[in-house]
Structures are given as C-alpha cells and as structure tokens.
Design a protein around this motif. Sequence first.
Motif, short mmCIF file in Angstrom:
data_model
loop_
_atom_site.label_atom_id
_atom_site.label_comp_id
_atom_site.label_asym_id
_atom_site.label_seq_id
_atom_site.Cartn_x
_atom_site.Cartn_y
_atom_site.Cartn_z
N VAL A 23 0.83 -1.20 0.00
CA VAL A 23 0.00 0.00 0.00
C VAL A 23 0.87 1.26 0.00
O VAL A 23 0.60 2.22 -0.72
N ALA A 24 1.95 1.23 0.78
CA ALA A 24 2.86 2.37 0.82
C ALA A 24 3.48 2.61 -0.56
O ALA A 24 3.67 3.77 -0.97
N ALA A 25 3.80 1.52 -1.26
CA ALA A 25 4.35 1.67 -2.62
C ALA A 25 3.35 2.39 -3.52
O ALA A 25 3.72 3.30 -4.29
N GLY A 29 3.44 6.21 -5.59
CA GLY A 29 3.40 6.12 -7.05
C GLY A 29 4.15 4.95 -7.64
O GLY A 29 4.46 4.96 -8.84
N ARG A 30 4.42 3.92 -6.87
CA ARG A 30 5.09 2.74 -7.38
C ARG A 30 4.05 1.64 -7.63
O ARG A 30 2.93 1.69 -7.15
N ALA A 53 11.05 -0.19 -3.13
CA ALA A 53 9.93 -0.98 -2.62
C ALA A 53 10.38 -1.90 -1.50
O ALA A 53 9.67 -2.08 -0.50
N GLY A 54 11.56 -2.49 -1.64
CA GLY A 54 12.09 -3.33 -0.58
C GLY A 54 12.31 -2.55 0.70
O GLY A 54 12.07 -3.06 1.80
N LYS A 55 12.75 -1.31 0.57
CA LYS A 55 12.97 -0.47 1.76
C LYS A 55 11.66 -0.17 2.47
O LYS A 55 11.62 -0.04 3.71
N LEU A 56 10.58 -0.08 1.71
CA LEU A 56 9.28 0.13 2.35
C LEU A 56 8.94 -1.05 3.25
O LEU A 56 8.41 -0.88 4.36
N PHE A 57 9.23 -2.27 2.78
CA PHE A 57 8.98 -3.45 3.61
C PHE A 57 9.89 -3.46 4.83
O PHE A 57 9.47 -3.83 5.93
N LEU A 58 11.14 -3.04 4.65
CA LEU A 58 12.04 -2.96 5.80
C LEU A 58 11.48 -2.02 6.86
O LEU A 58 11.56 -2.30 8.06
N VAL A 59 10.88 -0.91 6.42
CA VAL A 59 10.30 0.06 7.35
C VAL A 59 9.10 -0.53 8.08
O VAL A 59 9.03 -0.50 9.32
N THR A 60 8.14 -1.07 7.34
CA THR A 60 6.92 -1.57 7.97
C THR A 60 7.22 -2.78 8.85
O THR A 60 6.63 -2.93 9.93
N ARG A 61 8.15 -3.61 8.43
CA ARG A 61 8.52 -4.78 9.24
C ARG A 61 9.29 -4.37 10.49
O ARG A 61 9.08 -4.92 11.57
#
Length: 270
Positions: A23-25, A29-30, A53-61
Amino acid sequence: MIRADPPWLGCWRDRLALKSAAVAARMIGRSEEETAIRDSVLLTGVGEDPGPAGKLFLVTRMLTRRSGTVTTSLVQELAALLGIHWGDGLAAIPDLVDSAIQSGRAAPFAVADLITAISAVRPDAEVLALGLADVVLAHKLNWPRPVPLLLPGRFGPASRTIGGRGRVRPGEPAYSKAICLALVDGVNAALRSAADIDRRAARLLAVRSKVRTKGAEPVIRKLLAEDAVPASAPGGDLSRWAANRLFERLESFEAVRELSGRSSFRIFGL
C-alpha cells in the motif's frame, strides 16, 4: 488474541507489514505488488540495496518487530529508508509520538491527532505517520509490539469522502471518524488473516514430529516467526540440498506453500 501469544504471531505481523508495504508503494506512485516486494528483500544479499519498494517493507517490518519508545535515531533510520529529507519537522516526531501516547484521549483519537500533527509539519511523511500511529495504538492498548492496522486500509472505504470521489485528509473535520472506521476495518482484516495463518500453522505443527531432517526445528520456528523463508538460505545449519529436501517434504504434507511461483530461488511460508 495478541495476549494469548500463539506461536505464529511473528508471521502474522510480517504478513500485515508486507501488505502495508504494498500500500505504501502505491501511495508514493510505485507499482510493486506483495510478491515483488517480498522478493526484493529476501533475494537481496546482506548489505545490498533492496530498492525503494524493498525499503518500504524494511520500514513496515521494522516497526512491527520493535518495542519501546520512538527515538530520534529510529526516526532518522526510517526517514532514510523512506527517502524523506531530514529536517526540523521530522526532528519533532519523537515528541509528537510521546505526547500521543501520554494523551488522555481514547486510542483512535490519539492516533488521528498524531497523524494530523505529523502531516502538518511534514506533508511528505504520511507513510511514516501511519506506521508510527500503529506504534501509539500498541502503547495505548498495552500490546507488546505494534500490529499494522492503518496502512493496509489506506485506500479503503473508511477514508473516502461522501460520494467516494476523494479521500478524507488529516486535519479535516471528518478525519477522526475516518480513522475510527479504518481501525475497525483493519482489525477485521487482520483477524481474517490470523484465522488463515492459524489453520496453516496448526498443520505445520501437526506434522512437526514426522520431519526427520536434522536441523529442521530452527526452520520451523522461522516459518512461524516470519512471512517467508528462502529455500536457499533458511537459517540453521542445513545445506542447500538438505533445505530443499526439507521444504519439499513439508510441502508434500501441505504444511507450507511455495510463494514465489518460481522453479528456482524458491520462497516458502505458511
């Protein structure tokens, strides 16, 4: 359910964090979906760049796996991963989070106040604001770790304006109500996910004694604790061949699923 502490809570939080990252992606705009985001993290070597996009997962995780207070160093680390320029507005965030936690307001309203306050000083930090709002919610409800409830529903019906042609934004009169409704939707979705993971985890635990592979136990624990495990590097002392054999056996028992859809570089999870 959280206080009952079933063994699969880590996997559940990770799955919600992955959904949050997708969702963050979209928010920035990704176009990456969950599978691509999972790949970007699990198939990236230690110290390598997993991409935006991978960094977004690192943040949420990262937010779901931590407990304790929100510090300036944490906000700096999150901002760097999100590509948000550091400035005075971000420096104020730890104090805003602490004020929300200490607020006498009911949890949903304290959360709405926090998102509004962060958005006022940094309109480009909505992803960060929603993630930290879940941290405040966990503190308010005495949960040991945050659960991603708000980001997954960012584009859901709760945030739509009357007529559905726009989105209620932080600071608008209807925003607190939108957050209350979003939390209800988020809890419902999270509980549906938990019910599915509970069934899958029960199957894995039921066949645990049938798995004779030496070194399988750490992998089974990891499957319960994380969203997914790459067959090439599952952890523990298993060789690549032994790991593949283990996952094939677990798959034959219908205790795990292959999540990537590939014949090579396979990824398994509940």
